[in-house]
Design a protein around this motif. Sequence first.
Motif, PDB file in Angstrom:
ATOM      1  N   ILE A  21       0.848  -1.194   0.000  1.00  0.00           N
ATOM      2  CA  ILE A  21       0.000   0.000   0.000  1.00  0.00           C
ATOM      3  C   ILE A  21       0.880   1.239   0.000  1.00  0.00           C
ATOM      4  N   ILE A  23       0.460   5.338   0.633  1.00  0.00           N
ATOM      5  CA  ILE A  23      -0.364   6.475   1.044  1.00  0.00           C
ATOM      6  C   ILE A  23       0.570   7.681   1.173  1.00  0.00           C
ATOM      7  N   ALA A  87      -8.306   1.030  -4.825  1.00  0.00           N
ATOM      8  CA  ALA A  87      -7.854   1.364  -3.470  1.00  0.00           C
ATOM      9  C   ALA A  87      -8.196   2.802  -3.101  1.00  0.00           C
ATOM     10  N   ALA A  91     -10.043   3.823   0.335  1.00  0.00           N
ATOM     11  CA  ALA A  91      -9.497   4.832   1.258  1.00  0.00           C
ATOM     12  C   ALA A  91     -10.505   5.944   1.499  1.00  0.00           C
ATOM     13  N   VAL A 407      -3.157   7.640  -3.138  1.00  0.00           N
ATOM     14  CA  VAL A 407      -3.337   6.298  -2.586  1.00  0.00           C
ATOM     15  C   VAL A 407      -3.306   5.300  -3.732  1.00  0.00           C
ATOM     16  N   ALA A 409      -2.266   0.753  -4.462  1.00  0.00           N
ATOM     17  CA  ALA A 409      -1.894  -0.528  -3.861  1.00  0.00           C
ATOM     18  C   ALA A 409      -1.568  -1.510  -4.969  1.00  0.00           C
ATOM     19  N   LEU A 544      -5.845  -0.823   4.239  1.00  0.00           N
ATOM     20  CA  LEU A 544      -5.871   0.621   4.004  1.00  0.00           C
ATOM     21  C   LEU A 544      -6.380   1.366   5.235  1.00  0.00           C
ATOM     22  N   ARG A 547      -3.630   1.466   7.808  1.00  0.00           N
ATOM     23  CA  ARG A 547      -2.569   2.390   7.433  1.00  0.00           C
ATOM     24  C   ARG A 547      -3.012   3.839   7.550  1.00  0.00           C
TER      25      ARG A 547
END
Length: 550
Positions: A21, A23, A87, A91, A407, A409, A544, A547
């Motif tokens: 992932i 971010i 993703a 998020a 974001v 992944a 997610l 994180r």
Amino acid sequence: MHPEHLTPIDSLAAPSDDGGILIWPAQPSLVNLAERNRARRTRRRLELAGRLATEWMAAGNSPPVDSGPLVFMTGHQPEFFHAGVWAKTAAMSALALASAGRGVFLIVDSDVPNRLAIDWPDDSSAICRIGSVVSRGAGGGLSYEHLGARATEQIALSMRGIPDEIRPGASTAISIFRDAFGAMEKSVTPSSHRSPYVSSWIRGVQAVDAAVGLSRAVCICISDVFEFGSEAVAADAEKNLLAGLRTVAAAFVVHLASNAPRLANAYNESLRRYRERQGIRGRQHPIPDLYVDSGLVELPFWWVSRDRPRSRLFAATDSSGAIRLMVDGAQIGSMDRSVADGLGRAESLAASLPSGLRPRALAQTMFARLFACDLFIHGIGGAKYDSITDGIIRTFFGVEPPEYACVTATLRLPTRTHGVTPLDLATARRQSRDLRYNPQRYLDEQSITEPVRQLLVRRAEAIDRSNLLHSGKSEDRQQRQAAYRAIRQANAQVIATVPEFTMRVSSRLSALEAQFASDRLAQSREWFFALHTVDALRELADGLSRRLGV
């Protein structure tokens, strides 16, 4: 590329590990980032077409973004994107849920699909190949917003050819997507600018999201927001949002058109700085400059029509001060100074604009970040390109741009692989090359017969002659070339004495190259997200959330 000028955004890259992932920015809470953006926006007084942006929002009978729950937004074309793109939605859902906010998915339905197909990895044989269903005849160069019922039916029909399982015993989410996509509405209201295809796509994506457990996002289309000629048909959850956004969107278009030369300067200068930082030559990449010549100034908008390819939009000011909107040399609309200066009502502002205007990429996210949300969540490509938008906002609007997030992944399918590593492949290639240039290393005692021994002697003599010519810096080019040819001929003759070994090395290299390519295809992160299992998507969504700290 100039490393000394690079920013943290320039170094963003998709994670390589399965389930990885990314971010950005890496900070305790993106909710705090959204709150900071909102606080800054409430302090600034940003004008559009002679009035504050908040006044235009109020004129649309909708409360401004600042007065309600936090708004998290992401967006994409309505295509069959991979899990790294999905993703962003996961998020957004987690952030909206944690902050009692709202998630909004902006559908870029004004883009033209390159290919309407769903691919999957077919590993039923030794080498993985691409399985594919292509909707023959669907699209025809039309944008997503113009794909009608017939094209949508063809796409739904083609989806029946997609297997429900990538691996035996692991049912994917494709059946959920396919069933929802294929449940087409019995009728489409004529005044709706949401095409049957986009409506079907939304149902498919939302069905998978619901199965994973994501909170439902509000979906709005670019064509919903920027179509001023008629009222867009929307669900109750969208109507209030659209009412205000369409009024602000009209003011946004008018403001940019009435300040076209200044906008083009800011736009092109920000592009120039980006290209300089990236070491990009020319004026066409990553996107072309806006054209400026003889009073005609290109605007960052498309003009779309069902009957022709989308076209670039230009502005020209006549002697009376009126602004003419031009496409391919023909006028499609005009605005007098009272409209450009914000002296008319919201209704007259929208009425001054022609049907079919759609913002291009940078204008889309400029509008979304400034007026439609508290935090926009990009993928890697969008995050990098929106650094260009930052420069335009600073120069043209004179305000500090809202911060945004990135974001993505990597999620891989449970396909069979051969386990060939880059090191395995490099070793095999090095051996194959070494065999061509140093065949003597691969001869055993039984292979070195008297004829072979004589070949090796001639090879050594040719090498000595070549070294002598080079050490003496001989200018006789023909002699040096002759020595080089003698070495190559001797190598080839030696190699010919061990054909079985040579074939074995060559076959092994070919097999490893095919297996390595097969593994890369099978383990690509680009497969449609609904080809993953619901459990795999849920695990990614949970990761997610952890994180993100929500």
